[in-house]
Design a protein around this motif. Structure first.
Motif, PDB file in Angstrom:
ATOM      1  N   VAL A 292       4.233   8.662  -1.890  1.00 12.74           N
ATOM      2  CA  VAL A 292       3.375   7.734  -1.156  1.00 12.74           C
ATOM      3  C   VAL A 292       2.632   8.477  -0.053  1.00 12.74           C
ATOM      4  CG1 VAL A 292       4.783   5.675  -1.578  1.00 12.74           C
ATOM      5  CG2 VAL A 292       5.306   7.148   0.387  1.00 12.74           C
ATOM      6  N   TYR A 296       2.355   4.306   2.819  1.00 22.43           N
ATOM      7  CA  TYR A 296       3.229   3.895   1.722  1.00 22.43           C
ATOM      8  C   TYR A 296       2.475   3.387   0.499  1.00 22.43           C
ATOM      9  CZ  TYR A 296       5.917   4.873   5.672  1.00 22.43           C
ATOM     10  OH  TYR A 296       6.389   5.545   6.768  1.00 22.43           O
ATOM     11  N   THR A 298       1.057   4.160  -3.064  1.00 20.51           N
ATOM     12  CA  THR A 298       1.266   5.124  -4.140  1.00 20.51           C
ATOM     13  C   THR A 298      -0.094   5.605  -4.636  1.00 20.51           C
ATOM     14  OG1 THR A 298       1.186   3.510  -5.942  1.00 20.51           O
ATOM     15  CG2 THR A 298       3.316   3.820  -4.839  1.00 20.51           C
ATOM     16  N   TYR A 304       2.687  -0.150  -3.654  1.00 20.36           N
ATOM     17  CA  TYR A 304       3.256   0.557  -2.507  1.00 20.36           C
ATOM     18  C   TYR A 304       4.761   0.738  -2.725  1.00 20.36           C
ATOM     19  CZ  TYR A 304      -1.030  -1.657  -0.844  1.00 20.36           C
ATOM     20  OH  TYR A 304      -2.327  -2.101  -0.741  1.00 20.36           O
ATOM     21  N   ILE A 306       8.538   1.682  -0.393  1.00 18.16           N
ATOM     22  CA  ILE A 306       9.178   1.922   0.900  1.00 18.16           C
ATOM     23  C   ILE A 306      10.679   2.107   0.725  1.00 18.16           C
ATOM     24  CG2 ILE A 306       7.453   0.567   2.187  1.00 18.16           C
ATOM     25  CD1 ILE A 306       9.528  -1.739   2.255  1.00 18.16           C
ATOM     26  N   VAL A 310      11.559   6.358  -1.501  1.00 12.78           N
ATOM     27  CA  VAL A 310      10.498   7.299  -1.146  1.00 12.78           C
ATOM     28  C   VAL A 310      11.095   8.451  -0.356  1.00 12.78           C
ATOM     29  CG1 VAL A 310       8.788   5.439  -1.115  1.00 12.78           C
ATOM     30  CG2 VAL A 310       9.857   6.164   1.036  1.00 12.78           C
ATOM     31  N   GLU A 322       9.190   1.206   7.747  1.00 13.96           N
ATOM     32  CA  GLU A 322       8.221   1.535   6.699  1.00 13.96           C
ATOM     33  C   GLU A 322       7.597   0.267   6.133  1.00 13.96           C
ATOM     34  OE1 GLU A 322      10.141   5.758   5.092  1.00 13.96           O
ATOM     35  OE2 GLU A 322      10.578   3.890   4.026  1.00 13.96           O
ATOM     36  N   CYS A 326       3.645  -0.495   6.335  1.00 17.19           N
ATOM     37  CA  CYS A 326       2.955  -0.728   5.060  1.00 17.19           C
ATOM     38  C   CYS A 326       2.157  -2.029   5.107  1.00 17.19           C
ATOM     39  CB  CYS A 326       3.981  -0.775   3.926  1.00 17.19           C
ATOM     40  SG  CYS A 326       3.302  -1.169   2.307  1.00 17.19           S
ATOM     41  N   THR A 343       1.742   5.617  12.516  1.00 14.86           N
ATOM     42  CA  THR A 343       2.605   6.131  11.451  1.00 14.86           C
ATOM     43  C   THR A 343       3.957   6.555  12.031  1.00 14.86           C
ATOM     44  OG1 THR A 343       1.656   8.337  11.704  1.00 14.86           O
ATOM     45  CG2 THR A 343       0.668   6.897  10.054  1.00 14.86           C
TER      46      THR A 343
END
Length: 468
Positions: A292, A296, A298, A304, A306, A310, A322, A326, A343
């Motif tokens: 990801v 997050y 893909t 996505y 989480i 991952v 996460e 996301c 982030t």
């Protein structure tokens, strides 16, 4: 049958993501094949803490005279211990059910998988498959106990953490393979209740992800408790001997055979990425994890992932954050949220192990800091010098802090002691704020507390120790 967001999996990553999505105005559903709350609430974080609390209470009874209290023979009712743990887990799972209703999230019971772009197929317990449409699909299927080829979990001779939580009777002896958080927590639980425990660790030291000083301290304390520890060792084979098991253990000096009632395999986890339709859409994976970006997403738009599936630390609080990042990123892109979310800094993730004494850490270990090129200042404050720890009868362990000598940056903290998982957050927040040692020393810490030992350790690092 169409949603803005469908989350597959309702663990601490999935259910948190679903709640945040609903808060931000998305029509949301969560798919769960077993119990709301996932492994963490039902078979991991929460019920294990209930077991560990029981062990701690029993340990108090064994040392009650140290506190001036005489107690008659305290006995462990193992089935009642297990029952309490399951009750705590059930209560927490019901709490998630309430949160789903409160946030108007549809719960779809069954096994979910990617059907095609924008579609999730859910198969219920009767085998009936239903397809749901979703603009955004978040995979949060978590992980399971990893199995070694020569240490297959059969539920009888070799058990995993799930079986270890609901054994019908307390074993008289147990071999624990692996000394990460799961291994040392169960080792403490069973050893405290009277099981003869042997830990077998492949690496040179137990709790190998921790600072070396933490590993040494826990090994010393565990040996004092009567737990046998074998490092640089591996279980090569396990066979039943009728009443229990024989385990062939390879050591640096040769092969030996250990006998016990049961073997607990605690050698890590494997992500649940099979049979969820990744191949159907061409979702990229590497080394058993879904790849990801920092939000997050893909490689497939609208899909996505989480949590434990991952790359990154497989921790409940990481999965939750996460999920929030996301969903907020999705919302920002759709103009439902004011700003792009920050982030995650994976170098500032606290790790906690709830054995006794507890372990808590964040940031660089001393070795990692030096290898990264930092000139460091290190301070260590033992709880034996803490007034609160002495009053509580909990003087084992210490706080260790690591600072960059050049700028005073707080590089890491490593603790082992009573309730240290409750005080690691100070370091996490301070590091997030890019605080230096001076601001922490200028902030008055309450006395008497265990938490003031963090400040005391910093004083040691800078040659200003008052209480040592």
């Amino acid at each position: 049958m169409a949603y803005d967001v469908i989350v597959i999996g309702s663990g601490p990553g999935g259910y948190v993501a679903a709640i945040r999505a609903s808060q931000l105005g998305f029509k949301t559903a969560v798919v769960e094949r077993e119990n709301l709350g996932g492994i963490c609430l039902n078979w991991g974080c929460i019920p294990t803490k209930a077991l560990l609390k029981t062990a701690q209470v029993f340990e108090y009874t064994q040392h009650s005279k140290d506190y001036g209290i005489t107690i008659g023979d305290a006995k462990v009712e193992f089935d009642a211990v297990i029952k309490r743990s399951r009750g705590v887990a059930d209560k927490m799972s019901r709490g998630v059910q309430f949160l789903m209703k409160k946030n108007k999230i549809d719960v779809i019971m069954g096994t979910g998988k990617l059907k095609s772009k924008g579609q999730v197929e859910v198969t219920d317990k009767d085998g009936k498959a239903t397809v749901y449409d979703a603009k955004h699909i978040i995979l949060a299927t978590g992980a399971r106990a990893r199995e070694l080829p020569n240490l297959k979990i059969d539920g009888k001779n070799v058990i995993g953490y799930r079986q270890a939580m609901v054994l019908p009777a307390q074993p008289k002896s147990m071999i624990v393979v692996g000394s990460g958080a799961i291994g040392v927590e169960f080792a403490y639980f069973y050893a405290t209740l009277g099981t003869k425990v042997t830990i077998v660790e492949f690496l040179p030291r137990i709790v190998p992800v921790e600072d070396e000083d933490i590993s040494k301290e826990l090994e010393k304390i565990y040996k004092k408790k009567g737990i046998e520890i074998m490092t640089n060792a591996s279980v090569e084979a396990v066979e039943s001997n009728g009443d229990g098991v024989k385990a062939k253990v390879k050591t640096q000096t040769g092969e030996i055979t250990l006998e016990a009632d049961v073997v607990l395999s605690a050698v890590g986890i494997a992500a649940n990425i099979e049979n969820i339709g990744l191949e159907t859409l061409g979702v990229k994976t590497d080394k058993g994890r879904v790849l990801v970006d920092q939000y997050y997403q893909t490689n497939i738009p609208g899909v996505y992932a989480i949590g434990d599936m991952v790359p990154g630390q497989a921790l409940a609080h990481v999965a939750s954050k996460e999920g929030i990042v996301c969903v907020e990123s999705i919302a920002y892109n759709e103009k439902k949220y004011a700003h792009k979310p920050a982030t995650i800094d994976y170098m500032n993730i606290p790790g906690c192990t709830y054995c006794a004494p507890e372990i808590a850490s964040v940031g660089y270990t001393e070795k990692a800091a030096r290898e990264a090129g930092y000139e460091v200042k290190v301070g260590k404050f033992p709880f034996s010098a803490s007034g609160k720890a002495s009053a509580a009868g909990a003087t084992e362990g210490f706080v260790k802090v690591i600072f960059d000598a050049k700028y005073g940056e707080w590089l890491g903290t490593h603790m082992i002691g009573a309730n240290v998982t409750e005080i690691i957050a100070e370091t996490v927040v301070a590091r997030k704020l890019e605080t230096t040692y001076q601001e922490v020393l200028d902030a008055i810490h309450p006395h008497p507390t265990m938490s003031e030992s963090v400040k005391d350790a910093i004083e040691v690092a800078y040659g200003e120790a008052i209480h040592l």
